[in-house]
Design a protein around this motif. Structure first.
Motif, mmCIF file in Angstrom:
data_model
loop_
_atom_site.group_PDB
_atom_site.id
_atom_site.type_symbol
_atom_site.label_atom_id
_atom_site.label_comp_id
_atom_site.label_asym_id
_atom_site.label_seq_id
_atom_site.Cartn_x
_atom_site.Cartn_y
_atom_site.Cartn_z
ATOM 1 N N SER A 1 4.616 6.499 -3.338
ATOM 2 C CA SER A 1 5.603 6.734 -4.194
ATOM 3 C C SER A 1 5.250 8.245 -5.178
ATOM 4 O O SER A 1 4.024 8.435 -5.572
ATOM 5 C CB SER A 1 5.919 5.672 -5.270
ATOM 6 N N GLU A 2 6.255 8.734 -5.536
ATOM 7 C CA GLU A 2 6.385 10.117 -6.403
ATOM 8 C C GLU A 2 5.476 9.725 -7.728
ATOM 9 O O GLU A 2 4.752 10.571 -7.931
ATOM 10 C CB GLU A 2 7.495 10.855 -6.534
ATOM 11 N N GLU A 3 5.765 8.708 -8.362
ATOM 12 C CA GLU A 3 5.215 8.446 -9.604
ATOM 13 C C GLU A 3 3.763 7.978 -9.343
ATOM 14 O O GLU A 3 3.118 7.989 -10.668
ATOM 15 C CB GLU A 3 6.307 7.270 -10.021
ATOM 16 N N ASN A 4 3.305 7.704 -8.223
ATOM 17 C CA ASN A 4 1.707 7.417 -8.239
ATOM 18 C C ASN A 4 1.073 8.305 -7.337
ATOM 19 O O ASN A 4 0.009 8.160 -6.622
ATOM 20 C CB ASN A 4 1.647 6.149 -7.472
ATOM 21 N N LYS A 5 1.499 9.750 -7.225
ATOM 22 C CA LYS A 5 0.748 10.707 -6.389
ATOM 23 C C LYS A 5 -0.575 10.977 -6.950
ATOM 24 O O LYS A 5 -1.566 11.236 -6.319
ATOM 25 C CB LYS A 5 1.618 11.905 -6.476
ATOM 26 N N ASP A 6 -0.637 10.737 -8.157
ATOM 27 C CA ASP A 6 -2.046 10.826 -8.815
ATOM 28 C C ASP A 6 -3.030 9.644 -8.087
ATOM 29 O O ASP A 6 -4.388 10.157 -8.045
ATOM 30 C CB ASP A 6 -2.154 10.714 -10.258
ATOM 31 N N GLU B 1 -1.918 21.453 -1.698
ATOM 32 C CA GLU B 1 -1.694 22.903 -1.956
ATOM 33 C C GLU B 1 -2.080 24.093 -1.027
ATOM 34 O O GLU B 1 -1.850 25.104 -1.139
ATOM 35 C CB GLU B 1 -1.871 23.217 -3.573
ATOM 36 N N GLN B 2 -3.532 23.742 -0.553
ATOM 37 C CA GLN B 2 -4.169 24.507 0.371
ATOM 38 C C GLN B 2 -3.432 24.550 1.628
ATOM 39 O O GLN B 2 -3.940 25.391 2.714
ATOM 40 C CB GLN B 2 -5.511 24.311 0.245
ATOM 41 N N GLY B 3 -2.372 23.882 2.112
ATOM 42 C CA GLY B 3 -1.697 23.655 3.524
ATOM 43 C C GLY B 3 -2.399 22.482 4.118
ATOM 44 O O GLY B 3 -1.976 22.281 5.297
ATOM 45 N N ARG B 4 -3.560 21.892 3.642
ATOM 46 C CA ARG B 4 -4.183 20.832 4.545
ATOM 47 C C ARG B 4 -3.322 19.453 4.568
ATOM 48 O O ARG B 4 -2.439 19.165 3.506
ATOM 49 C CB ARG B 4 -5.386 20.428 3.931
ATOM 50 N N TRP B 5 -3.233 18.751 5.725
ATOM 51 C CA TRP B 5 -2.340 17.831 5.942
ATOM 52 C C TRP B 5 -3.174 16.424 6.134
ATOM 53 O O TRP B 5 -4.220 16.507 6.563
ATOM 54 C CB TRP B 5 -1.638 17.792 7.275
ATOM 55 N N PHE B 6 -2.632 15.373 5.534
ATOM 56 C CA PHE B 6 -3.365 14.211 5.446
ATOM 57 C C PHE B 6 -2.416 13.125 5.836
ATOM 58 O O PHE B 6 -1.025 12.943 5.551
ATOM 59 C CB PHE B 6 -3.802 13.853 3.919
ATOM 60 N N GLU C 1 2.171 17.002 -1.480
ATOM 61 C CA GLU C 1 3.559 17.188 -1.415
ATOM 62 C C GLU C 1 3.557 16.023 -0.333
ATOM 63 O O GLU C 1 3.149 15.751 0.658
ATOM 64 C CB GLU C 1 4.057 18.298 -0.973
ATOM 65 N N LEU C 2 4.408 14.669 -0.918
ATOM 66 C CA LEU C 2 4.630 13.630 -0.042
ATOM 67 C C LEU C 2 5.509 14.174 1.125
ATOM 68 O O LEU C 2 6.659 14.548 0.523
ATOM 69 C CB LEU C 2 5.077 12.527 -0.786
ATOM 70 N N LYS C 3 5.302 13.890 2.222
ATOM 71 C CA LYS C 3 6.137 14.211 3.504
ATOM 72 C C LYS C 3 6.980 12.957 3.897
ATOM 73 O O LYS C 3 7.992 13.061 4.548
ATOM 74 C CB LYS C 3 5.367 14.840 4.627
ATOM 75 N N PHE D 1 0.749 -1.308 0.031
ATOM 76 C CA PHE D 1 0.025 -0.033 0.184
ATOM 77 C C PHE D 1 0.852 1.245 -0.054
ATOM 78 O O PHE D 1 0.542 2.327 -0.898
ATOM 79 C CB PHE D 1 -0.833 0.051 1.057
ATOM 80 N N LYS D 2 1.960 1.218 0.861
ATOM 81 C CA LYS D 2 2.846 2.486 0.860
ATOM 82 C C LYS D 2 3.416 2.843 -0.459
ATOM 83 O O LYS D 2 3.545 3.717 -0.705
ATOM 84 C CB LYS D 2 3.756 2.008 1.840
ATOM 85 N N LYS D 3 4.275 1.357 -1.037
ATOM 86 C CA LYS D 3 4.678 1.881 -2.492
ATOM 87 C C LYS D 3 3.543 2.282 -3.352
ATOM 88 O O LYS D 3 3.795 3.204 -4.455
ATOM 89 C CB LYS D 3 5.310 0.537 -2.851
#
Length: 306
Positions: A18-23, A68-73, A43-45, A12-14
């Motif tokens: 992953s950057e290539e799967n941010k979508d 981009e609005q500053g919310r954290w998940f 942005e992945l932290k 699940f993590k990968k």
């Protein structure tokens, strides 16, 4: 068919971290949160990093992201049953809030922090709804007056998701179908109800080819560890129930069950310590506290075990 189970936390993590799967992560988040909290970019932290995992720097495979609005998940997949997960969910939500402050923010700058917990077991009693959202409300009015709108916690209970393909209508339906039926899905023959969603199609294709040899070894080891935990807990429960029956008393049943569970958890922890896993990972897998794990490790060293 998908050969990898995306519900296993490492996979699940990968897949989503992953950057290539941010979508894919964006699509999953947007399927769960309200329209006003949906995101266009994140942005992945703590992005997936195999080297960090191999070096023991990663023990909890959650995904932290900032919109981009500053919310954290915070997004986490939990496959092993944990009846204290509510407390753990609050703890990790709070940690994410404090991490905002560690970046030099003032209290007034704190942004909404949303915790998304996807569970492969039933957790919330007295409801058949598989998606439940918790907020802070005014108990006098029963309303959300937005005074404490920085808090939001979601539970997705996959075992309660039982919709057949013909009833799939929402993005969350599609993601829940993917997570629960990945082993049945073929990238060359995607069901009609899923094939119109590019993110789902990409996920089905990605999960079939996302591990190299080293990653597959870690995945298989993680799968085996989870299976061992489930088996030993089931055996402990059976042993406890049998002991309770023999004693013929309700107190004996409860005591035997708890003792059996404790003995099994200790045995699993000792085995995982010998495999070199860190204390926090073992605590997560067994339900024991980090303090108990440390004591078992110390006892093992005294007895001459590695």
């Amino acid at each position: 068919m998908c050969r990898i189970n995306p519900r296993v936390d490492f996979a699940f993590k990968k897949l989503f971290g992953s950057e290539e799967n941010k979508d894919l992560l964006i699509s999953l988040i947007n399927a769960i949160v309200s329209e006003e909290d949906r995101v266009a970019e994140v942005e992945l932290k703590n992005p997936y990093n195999l080297a960090d995992y191999q070096a023991g720097k990663i023990s909890i495979l959650d995904i932290k992201a900032k919109s981009e609005q500053g919310r954290w998940f915070n997004v986490e997949m939990q496959i092993s049953e944990d009846y204290n997960f509510d407390k753990r969910a609050i703890y990790y939500w709070a940690k994410l809030v404090t991490e905002q402050l560690s970046e030099g923010m003032m209290f007034r700058e704190l942004k909404k922090t949303i915790s998304i917990n996807i569970l492969d077991f039933n957790f919330i009693p007295d409801t058949l709804e598989f998606h439940n959202c918790y907020k802070i409300i005014n108990t006098a009015t029963g309303k959300d007056d937005k005074l404490h709108d920085v808090f939001e916690l979601h539970y997705i209970e996959l075992r309660k998701f039982i919709k057949p393909y013909r009833e799939i209508t929402t993005a969350l339906d599609r993601w829940s179908t993917f997570l629960t039926k990945a082993h049945q899905l073929d990238k060359l023959d995607v069901p009609e109800q899923l094939r119109g969603d590019p993110a789902i199609v990409k996920a089905i294709t990605a999960v079939d080819r996302m591990f190299d040899e080293d990653e597959r070894l870690i995945y298989e080891t993680r799968m085996q560890a989870l299976a061992d935990v489930e088996s030993k807990i089931a055996s402990a429960e059976e042993k406890g129930l049998e002991k309770g029956r023999e004693e013929g008393m309700e107190k004996g049943l409860e005591k035997g069950l708890e003792k059996g569970k404790e003995e099994a958890a200790h045995a699993i922890a000792r085995n995982l310590l010998k495999q070199g896993l860190d204390h926090e990972t073992i605590a997560q897998a067994t339900g024991l506290s980090v303090g108990v794990i440390a004591a078992l490790a110390e006892a093992g060293e005294s007895a001459g075990f590695p």
